[in-house]
Structures are given as C-alpha cells and as structure tokens.
Scaffold this motif. Structure first.
Motif, PDB file in Angstrom:
ATOM      1  N   ARG A  27      17.296  18.785  -2.750  1.00  0.00           N
ATOM      2  CA  ARG A  27      18.723  19.064  -2.907  1.00  0.00           C
ATOM      3  C   ARG A  27      19.459  17.800  -3.331  1.00  0.00           C
ATOM      4  N   SER A  28      19.035  16.671  -2.760  1.00  0.00           N
ATOM      5  CA  SER A  28      19.644  15.400  -3.136  1.00  0.00           C
ATOM      6  C   SER A  28      18.961  14.871  -4.389  1.00  0.00           C
ATOM      7  N   SER A  29      19.613  13.899  -5.005  1.00  0.00           N
ATOM      8  CA  SER A  29      19.019  13.269  -6.177  1.00  0.00           C
ATOM      9  C   SER A  29      17.738  12.541  -5.795  1.00  0.00           C
ATOM     10  N   PHE A  30      16.753  12.568  -6.700  1.00  0.00           N
ATOM     11  CA  PHE A  30      15.474  11.912  -6.436  1.00  0.00           C
ATOM     12  C   PHE A  30      15.658  10.440  -6.132  1.00  0.00           C
ATOM     13  N   ASP A  31      16.640   9.805  -6.732  1.00  0.00           N
ATOM     14  CA  ASP A  31      16.817   8.379  -6.497  1.00  0.00           C
ATOM     15  C   ASP A  31      17.474   8.074  -5.152  1.00  0.00           C
ATOM     16  N   ALA A  32      17.645   9.090  -4.311  1.00  0.00           N
ATOM     17  CA  ALA A  32      18.079   8.869  -2.938  1.00  0.00           C
ATOM     18  C   ALA A  32      16.899   8.561  -2.021  1.00  0.00           C
ATOM     19  N   TYR A  33      15.693   8.633  -2.561  1.00  0.00           N
ATOM     20  CA  TYR A  33      14.494   8.506  -1.735  1.00  0.00           C
ATOM     21  C   TYR A  33      13.607   7.355  -2.181  1.00  0.00           C
ATOM     22  N   ALA A  34      13.092   6.627  -1.190  1.00  0.00           N
ATOM     23  CA  ALA A  34      11.983   5.720  -1.422  1.00  0.00           C
ATOM     24  C   ALA A  34      10.707   6.547  -1.356  1.00  0.00           C
ATOM     25  N   MET A  35       9.710   6.151  -2.130  1.00  0.00           N
ATOM     26  CA  MET A  35       8.493   6.951  -2.241  1.00  0.00           C
ATOM     27  C   MET A  35       7.267   6.117  -1.904  1.00  0.00           C
ATOM     28  N   GLY A  36       6.246   6.816  -1.458  1.00  0.00           N
ATOM     29  CA  GLY A  36       5.015   6.114  -1.126  1.00  0.00           C
ATOM     30  C   GLY A  36       3.785   6.972  -1.392  1.00  0.00           C
ATOM     31  N   TRP A  37       2.663   6.299  -1.518  1.00  0.00           N
ATOM     32  CA  TRP A  37       1.357   6.960  -1.596  1.00  0.00           C
ATOM     33  C   TRP A  37       0.551   6.503  -0.376  1.00  0.00           C
ATOM     34  N   ILE A  38       0.083   7.457   0.368  1.00  0.00           N
ATOM     35  CA  ILE A  38      -0.655   7.206   1.596  1.00  0.00           C
ATOM     36  C   ILE A  38      -1.966   7.967   1.515  1.00  0.00           C
ATOM     37  N   ARG A  39      -3.061   7.342   1.936  1.00  0.00           N
ATOM     38  CA  ARG A  39      -4.352   8.001   1.851  1.00  0.00           C
ATOM     39  C   ARG A  39      -5.010   8.097   3.220  1.00  0.00           C
ATOM     40  N   GLN A  40      -5.911   9.061   3.319  1.00  0.00           N
ATOM     41  CA  GLN A  40      -6.686   9.216   4.547  1.00  0.00           C
ATOM     42  C   GLN A  40      -8.106   9.620   4.199  1.00  0.00           C
ATOM     43  N   ALA A  41      -9.022   8.789   4.613  1.00  0.00           N
ATOM     44  CA  ALA A  41     -10.439   9.063   4.418  1.00  0.00           C
ATOM     45  C   ALA A  41     -10.996   9.721   5.677  1.00  0.00           C
ATOM     46  N   PRO A  42     -12.085  10.461   5.577  1.00  0.00           N
ATOM     47  CA  PRO A  42     -12.663  11.130   6.752  1.00  0.00           C
ATOM     48  C   PRO A  42     -12.981  10.134   7.853  1.00  0.00           C
ATOM     49  N   GLY A  43     -12.511  10.442   9.059  1.00  0.00           N
ATOM     50  CA  GLY A  43     -12.778   9.592  10.207  1.00  0.00           C
ATOM     51  C   GLY A  43     -11.963   8.323  10.267  1.00  0.00           C
ATOM     52  N   LYS A  44     -11.026   8.163   9.355  1.00  0.00           N
ATOM     53  CA  LYS A  44     -10.210   6.950   9.333  1.00  0.00           C
ATOM     54  C   LYS A  44      -8.739   7.293   9.496  1.00  0.00           C
ATOM     55  N   GLU A  45      -7.952   6.308   9.895  1.00  0.00           N
ATOM     56  CA  GLU A  45      -6.514   6.507  10.033  1.00  0.00           C
ATOM     57  C   GLU A  45      -5.835   6.501   8.660  1.00  0.00           C
ATOM     58  N   ARG A  46      -4.643   7.052   8.645  1.00  0.00           N
ATOM     59  CA  ARG A  46      -3.872   7.008   7.418  1.00  0.00           C
ATOM     60  C   ARG A  46      -3.568   5.564   7.038  1.00  0.00           C
ATOM     61  N   GLU A  47      -3.583   5.302   5.753  1.00  0.00           N
ATOM     62  CA  GLU A  47      -3.328   3.957   5.248  1.00  0.00           C
ATOM     63  C   GLU A  47      -2.354   4.053   4.088  1.00  0.00           C
ATOM     64  N   ILE A  48      -1.278   3.294   4.177  1.00  0.00           N
ATOM     65  CA  ILE A  48      -0.370   3.299   3.048  1.00  0.00           C
ATOM     66  C   ILE A  48      -0.995   2.471   1.937  1.00  0.00           C
ATOM     67  N   VAL A  49      -1.030   3.036   0.763  1.00  0.00           N
ATOM     68  CA  VAL A  49      -1.639   2.394  -0.400  1.00  0.00           C
ATOM     69  C   VAL A  49      -0.589   1.626  -1.184  1.00  0.00           C
ATOM     70  N   SER A  50       0.529   2.279  -1.423  1.00  0.00           N
ATOM     71  CA  SER A  50       1.571   1.669  -2.233  1.00  0.00           C
ATOM     72  C   SER A  50       2.887   2.370  -1.970  1.00  0.00           C
ATOM     73  N   ALA A  51       3.985   1.660  -2.223  1.00  0.00           N
ATOM     74  CA  ALA A  51       5.313   2.228  -2.027  1.00  0.00           C
ATOM     75  C   ALA A  51       6.264   1.637  -3.048  1.00  0.00           C
ATOM     76  N   ILE A  52       7.365   2.361  -3.272  1.00  0.00           N
ATOM     77  CA  ILE A  52       8.330   1.913  -4.275  1.00  0.00           C
ATOM     78  C   ILE A  52       9.728   2.269  -3.810  1.00  0.00           C
ATOM     79  N   SER A  53      10.660   1.372  -4.042  1.00  0.00           N
ATOM     80  CA  SER A  53      12.046   1.611  -3.638  1.00  0.00           C
ATOM     81  C   SER A  53      12.700   2.639  -4.556  1.00  0.00           C
ATOM     82  N   TRP A  54      13.908   3.046  -4.194  1.00  0.00           N
ATOM     83  CA  TRP A  54      14.543   4.120  -4.949  1.00  0.00           C
ATOM     84  C   TRP A  54      14.784   3.745  -6.406  1.00  0.00           C
TER      85      TRP A  54
END
Length: 127
Positions: A27-54
């Motif tokens: 509903r809000s403009s996309f540039d209102a949000y910071a975005m990230g890519w997070i991965r999870q491998a089997p048996g492992k915790e989530r890990e943030i891979v990369s992120a980007i500001s609005w």
C-alpha cells in the motif's frame, strides 16, 4: 502490508552465477522500505546475506559473500535484486526476500527486524 515474491533461484555448478529478484506489492511506496536477502540452509540458523537502504545508498554484505554478491534495487519497478557470482556449495540455501519500514537511510542487518517475508526461493550449488 507488503507482499513479496522471489524468483530466479535454481541449481547451478560451483563458480556459476544466479540473479534473484523480488517484486513487492504494498500500500505504501516501495521506497518506504529497507530490503534484505536472508538465507537458511538445512540445520542452520537464518543468516542475513545482504541488505539495502530505501534509497540504495547504503548496503550491507555478510563477510561470507563480500566481493561475490551485489544487491541493488529499482524503486520504479518495486524490485530488489541479488546478483550472486562465484557461487560455492556453502551458498546452498533457501533465500528469502524481506522488507522493513525504513526509519533511516541505512541498510538493516538484523533479520529479526524484518516484518515482511517472501515465500523463499531455493538455490542449490553443486561442487
């Protein structure tokens, strides 16, 4: 409310490349949000891979992917990308796109602070 749809995952040999895309509907403009890519491998915790500001001016990379992955966004297309080069078997995981309300023009490196998540896309790297 933000809906995120990832694409671009798949199987690739070590040393290869993939480009993930994530299209947002909000509903809000996309540039209102910071975005990230997070991965999870089997048996492992989530890990943030990369992120980007609005605005795209600030980015974050995990040490494990620095120099190999590039995050970018196109606010006009409501899309964030993750270019993954020189892929390794340890990059095998489900990759999630995530969004959080942007309180500043800095990338968000803490996975727990992301409010909205996509369904994930599988990346499999064979050695």
């Amino acid at each position: 409310q933000v809906q995120l749809v990832e694409s671009g995952g798949g199987a690739v040999q070590g040393g290869g490349s993939l480009r993930l895309s994530c299209v947002a509907s909000a509903r809000s403009s996309f540039d209102a949000y910071a975005m990230g890519w997070i991965r999870q491998a089997p048996g492992k915790e989530r890990e943030i891979v990369s992120a980007i500001s609005w605005s795209g001016r600030d980015t974050f990379y995990a040490d494990s992917v620095k120099g190999r992955f590039i995050i970018s966004r196109d606010n006009a297309k409501n899309t964030v990308y993750l270019q993954m080069n020189s892929l390794k078997s340890e990059d095998t995981a489900v990759y999630y796109c995530a969004a959080t309300w942007a309180h500043s023009d800095y990338a968000e490196s803490h996975p727990s602070l992301y409010s909205y998540w996509g369904q994930g896309t599988q990346v499999t790297v064979s050695s």
